[in-house]
Enzyme design. Sequence first.
Site: not given
Ligand code: GUN
Length: 301
Positions: A53, A97, A120
Amino acid sequence: MSRIIDGKAISALERQRIKSQTESFINESGIVPGLAVIIVGEDPASKVYVKNKHKGCLDMGFVSKIYELPENTEERELLNLIDALNLDNEIHGILVQLPLPKHLDEKKVIARINPEKDVDAFHTQNVGKIVLGEYDFLPCTPAGIMVLLRESGVTIEGKECVIIGRSNIVGKPMALLMLHANATVTICHSKSVNLPEITRRADILIVAVGKEKFVKADMVKEGAVVIDVGMNRDGNGKLCGDVDFEEVLKVASAITPVPGGVGPMTITMLLQNTLTAAKKFALQKNNLFYRRKTQKRRKNY
Ligand code: GUN
């Protein structure tokens, strides 16, 4: 003969588009989109996702801030950090996350994020907007799948879409997006009875169960489009999906591979959401220069 949907190539094109939009936005507004990612603990998979990211943001010319907190972080500390980021004008998107360590309340943490910075789209306010079809952000994985389908020329309207998996991150929002696109939608899960009978009805089959090679060829209708959201490691540590790719390739008309299918799209959509959040911020801040420019452009359409 089945067509392999190239998520890497589609993602690269989308990122080019987002990058050029970002450059115009920065020129017009003087605002650089900023994303803050918080990771708590040492989960190795999460660390890789966060690193990717960060890299994605830097490639776009965004501000990227990573907050790595220790496993034993108290809830209060995490909430205080979110409060500070909610007020930080250089940060337009906040992502915590998941999964979080067990002692932290995921719902409470997500609820603390300013919905306007919730890139998200996990906050209840954003989930509600998605249900109504009036959203600013879409959750990244389902949004990425919609782009893959669009760019592969798959028609959705009137099609039977079956989704295996009912998570808040993928299955449920995916069902809503397919519904908004006028598909007939079925969601299956671990308690569904006679799963192969249901999945064989699908023109579009989306699989998000987290079980290695769960979907076999006899669960797929001839000519179906198959989207594999799975990310598993097989016995040899090799990355594989929820679909038995080699087998299903023989019956599907199109299929996403793992890796190189849905995965690359997820971060791309996060970048898109961060740019969208920054644009909304620019308009709300009453950035007159930016407002004048965008209004002028709208008139030209
Ligand atoms: N963990 C796995 N996929 C995601 C996601 O799309 N967003 C977040 N914040 N955590 C994750």
